[in-house]
Write a protein that holds these residues in place. Structure first.
Motif, PDB file in Angstrom:
ATOM      1  N   GLU A   1      31.948  68.722  63.099  1.00  0.00           N
ATOM      2  CA  GLU A   1      33.034  67.769  62.887  1.00  0.00           C
ATOM      3  C   GLU A   1      32.556  66.562  62.085  1.00  0.00           C
ATOM      4  O   GLU A   1      33.278  66.072  61.202  1.00  0.00           O
ATOM      5  CB  GLU A   1      33.627  67.339  64.229  1.00  0.00           C
ATOM      6  N   TYR A   2      31.355  66.083  62.346  1.00  0.00           N
ATOM      7  CA  TYR A   2      30.818  64.982  61.552  1.00  0.00           C
ATOM      8  C   TYR A   2      30.541  65.418  60.114  1.00  0.00           C
ATOM      9  O   TYR A   2      30.685  64.635  59.176  1.00  0.00           O
ATOM     10  CB  TYR A   2      29.543  64.433  62.190  1.00  0.00           C
TER      11      TYR A   2
ATOM     12  N   ASN B   1      25.803  59.468  63.303  1.00  0.00           N
ATOM     13  CA  ASN B   1      26.062  58.039  63.124  1.00  0.00           C
ATOM     14  C   ASN B   1      25.530  57.578  61.767  1.00  0.00           C
ATOM     15  O   ASN B   1      24.800  58.314  61.104  1.00  0.00           O
ATOM     16  CB  ASN B   1      25.440  57.208  64.258  1.00  0.00           C
ATOM     17  N   ASN B   2      25.918  56.370  61.361  1.00  0.00           N
ATOM     18  CA  ASN B   2      25.535  55.827  60.057  1.00  0.00           C
ATOM     19  C   ASN B   2      25.857  56.809  58.927  1.00  0.00           C
ATOM     20  O   ASN B   2      25.076  56.989  57.995  1.00  0.00           O
ATOM     21  CB  ASN B   2      24.040  55.483  60.022  1.00  0.00           C
TER      22      ASN B   2
ATOM     23  N   ALA C   1      39.751  68.232  55.406  1.00  0.00           N
ATOM     24  CA  ALA C   1      41.152  68.091  55.006  1.00  0.00           C
ATOM     25  C   ALA C   1      41.900  67.114  55.916  1.00  0.00           C
ATOM     26  O   ALA C   1      42.768  66.357  55.466  1.00  0.00           O
ATOM     27  CB  ALA C   1      41.833  69.463  55.026  1.00  0.00           C
ATOM     28  N   HIS C   2      41.542  67.120  57.199  1.00  0.00           N
ATOM     29  CA  HIS C   2      42.160  66.198  58.167  1.00  0.00           C
ATOM     30  C   HIS C   2      41.884  64.749  57.771  1.00  0.00           C
ATOM     31  O   HIS C   2      42.796  63.905  57.783  1.00  0.00           O
ATOM     32  CB  HIS C   2      41.605  66.502  59.554  1.00  0.00           C
ATOM     33  N   PHE C   3      40.650  64.444  57.404  1.00  0.00           N
ATOM     34  CA  PHE C   3      40.306  63.089  56.977  1.00  0.00           C
ATOM     35  C   PHE C   3      40.994  62.739  55.655  1.00  0.00           C
ATOM     36  O   PHE C   3      41.478  61.617  55.479  1.00  0.00           O
ATOM     37  CB  PHE C   3      38.789  62.943  56.823  1.00  0.00           C
TER      38      PHE C   3
ATOM     39  N   LEU D   1      36.176  57.833  63.501  1.00  0.00           N
ATOM     40  CA  LEU D   1      36.012  57.727  62.047  1.00  0.00           C
ATOM     41  C   LEU D   1      37.352  57.884  61.344  1.00  0.00           C
ATOM     42  O   LEU D   1      38.204  58.652  61.772  1.00  0.00           O
ATOM     43  CB  LEU D   1      35.057  58.800  61.538  1.00  0.00           C
ATOM     44  N   LYS D   2      37.506  57.159  60.259  1.00  0.00           N
ATOM     45  CA  LYS D   2      38.663  57.311  59.383  1.00  0.00           C
ATOM     46  C   LYS D   2      38.194  57.061  57.962  1.00  0.00           C
ATOM     47  O   LYS D   2      37.456  56.112  57.696  1.00  0.00           O
ATOM     48  CB  LYS D   2      39.778  56.338  59.755  1.00  0.00           C
ATOM     49  N   LEU D   3      38.621  57.905  57.031  1.00  0.00           N
ATOM     50  CA  LEU D   3      38.183  57.814  55.655  1.00  0.00           C
ATOM     51  C   LEU D   3      38.913  56.669  54.952  1.00  0.00           C
ATOM     52  O   LEU D   3      40.141  56.646  54.898  1.00  0.00           O
ATOM     53  CB  LEU D   3      38.461  59.139  54.933  1.00  0.00           C
ATOM     54  N   ALA D   4      38.146  55.725  54.430  1.00  0.00           N
ATOM     55  CA  ALA D   4      38.743  54.573  53.760  1.00  0.00           C
ATOM     56  C   ALA D   4      39.555  55.033  52.553  1.00  0.00           C
ATOM     57  O   ALA D   4      39.089  55.835  51.742  1.00  0.00           O
ATOM     58  CB  ALA D   4      37.648  53.605  53.312  1.00  0.00           C
TER      59      ALA D   4
END
Length: 370
Positions: free
Chosen positions: A178-179, A72-73, A213-215, A224-227
């Protein structure tokens, strides 16, 4: 009349069952055949073993996430990650920053490589030096960013049986990995990609590379999603998965890491059906699936991205071993990794092919047999 009808009905039922069994068997054979496709890799000769391992060593960087938040964070935790650069003249690592690492990104191709499960930092560094030294086999200037993450045993003395303890540790580390992929994706997103960037790793390190690579490809995972990420191919972005420890359908279209093939221009995967560690993966998988490091990726499930798959079978090279050392000792593996990650390798191979044959050698070839 009734007896004849019963016999006819029983015979019809028998043939229906037999036909169903044949169809099921045919489907099973077809499914297994999908994973028995020959090794393939556009642009790389996977069987070329003519390596000259006397090239220059890579520039070495160390990313250590062991003191950063695990689950987290993560956005705030990214700034707490330790970044160090190896000073070859002093033979020691010196403190650095993301800015300094990124400042040199456009000067040479980069391989970001994550180690596997259970390793403490000392064991991770032993592997780092092994990979670092073997990268002399790759021609041209290059950079290795080694990723040390919290893979050490997490549950030491819980009230669990040994078998449950092992399973709990494996699944906990799967979550951590995964994180970690999110952390790696945040780094890659800042890169210009003017030079080739390859992410990946060994075993659980392969999870980190695939998730990264997925993100990058706009995927979501664990909330989570990469901005700023988009579902488009990133030129010069590649993935290398060595004995990867995750479900073999995760990279399929719509799979858990399905956006990886969207973002990358090429994904290199090793497979070994006799891997003594990964053959037990169905007991660890939440879905009882085999590991991608055993079966490889089914190209038929990649849709329009199937041409991006670069797959190599290493059973004859490493035997039943899951460890990284036999892989690094394989000339076929090192040739493929160099070719996928560093453009100078392909240029070197072309130069060898076009090199003129010495006159003396030509005369010897034309000499008739006795």
């Amino acid at each position: 009349m009734n007896a004849a009808l019963v016999r006819e009905t029983a015979l019809w039922a028998f043939w229906r069952i037999a036909a169903a069994a044949i169809i099921v068997a045919a489907m099973a054979v077809a499914a297994s055949a999908q994973y028995c496709t020959p090794d393939q890799c556009d642009g790389c000769d996977l069987n070329n073993c003519q390596l000259d391992c006397c090239h220059e060593l890579p520039e070495l960087w160390l990313v250590n996430t062991r003191c950063a938040p695990k689950c987290n964070n993560l956005d705030a935790g990214f700034e707490r990650i330790s970044v160090q650069r190896y000073d070859a003249s002093c033979r020691r690592f010196v403190k650095s920053s993301w800015e300094e690492l990124l400042a040199e990104e456009a000067s040479m191709p980069t391989l970001i490589f994550a180690h596997g499960n259970t390793l403490q930092h000392k064991g991770a560094m032993d592997q780092c030096w092994d990979v670092y030294r073997k990268m002399r086999c790759c021609p041209g200037k290059k950079r290795l960013v080694f990723w040390s993450w919290p893979a050490q045993i997490d549950h030491l003395r819980p009230l669990l049986r040994p078998r449950q303890l092992i399973l709990s540790n494996l699944r906990t580390k799967f979550t951590y990995a995964e994180y970690q992929g999110y952390y790696m994706a945040k780094l890659v997103q800042r890169m210009s990609m003017t030079q080739r960037v390859t992410v990946g790793g060994h075993s659980y390190g392969g999870i980190i590379g695939a998730v990264s690579a997925h993100f990058i490809g706009g995927g979501e995972l664990r909330g989570l999603k990469l901005a700023g990420a988009e579902a488009v191919e990133r030129p010069n972005f590649r993935v290398a998965l060595v004995s990867a420890a995750f479900d073999n359908d995760s990279l399929d279209v719509g799979g858990r890491y399905g956006q990886a093939f969207v973002a990358a221009e090429k994904i290199y995967v090793t497979r070994n059906r006799t891997d003594s560690t990964l053959r037990r993966w169905p007991n660890i998988s939440y879905r009882c699936k085999p590991a991608v490091g055993v079966t490889g990726v089914n190209a038929n499930c990649l849709g329009e991205n199937a041409h991006k798959l670069c797959q190599q079978t290493l059973t004859s090279d490493v035997g039943s071993s899951h460890y990284i050392e036999p892989h690094l000792g394989s000339r076929r593996f090192m040739n493929a990794l160099c070719c996928v990650a560093f453009p100078a390798c392909a240029e070197c191979a072309k130069a060898e092919q076009t090199k003129p044959v010495p006159p003396q050698a030509a005369k010897l070839e034309l000499k008739p047999a006795a």
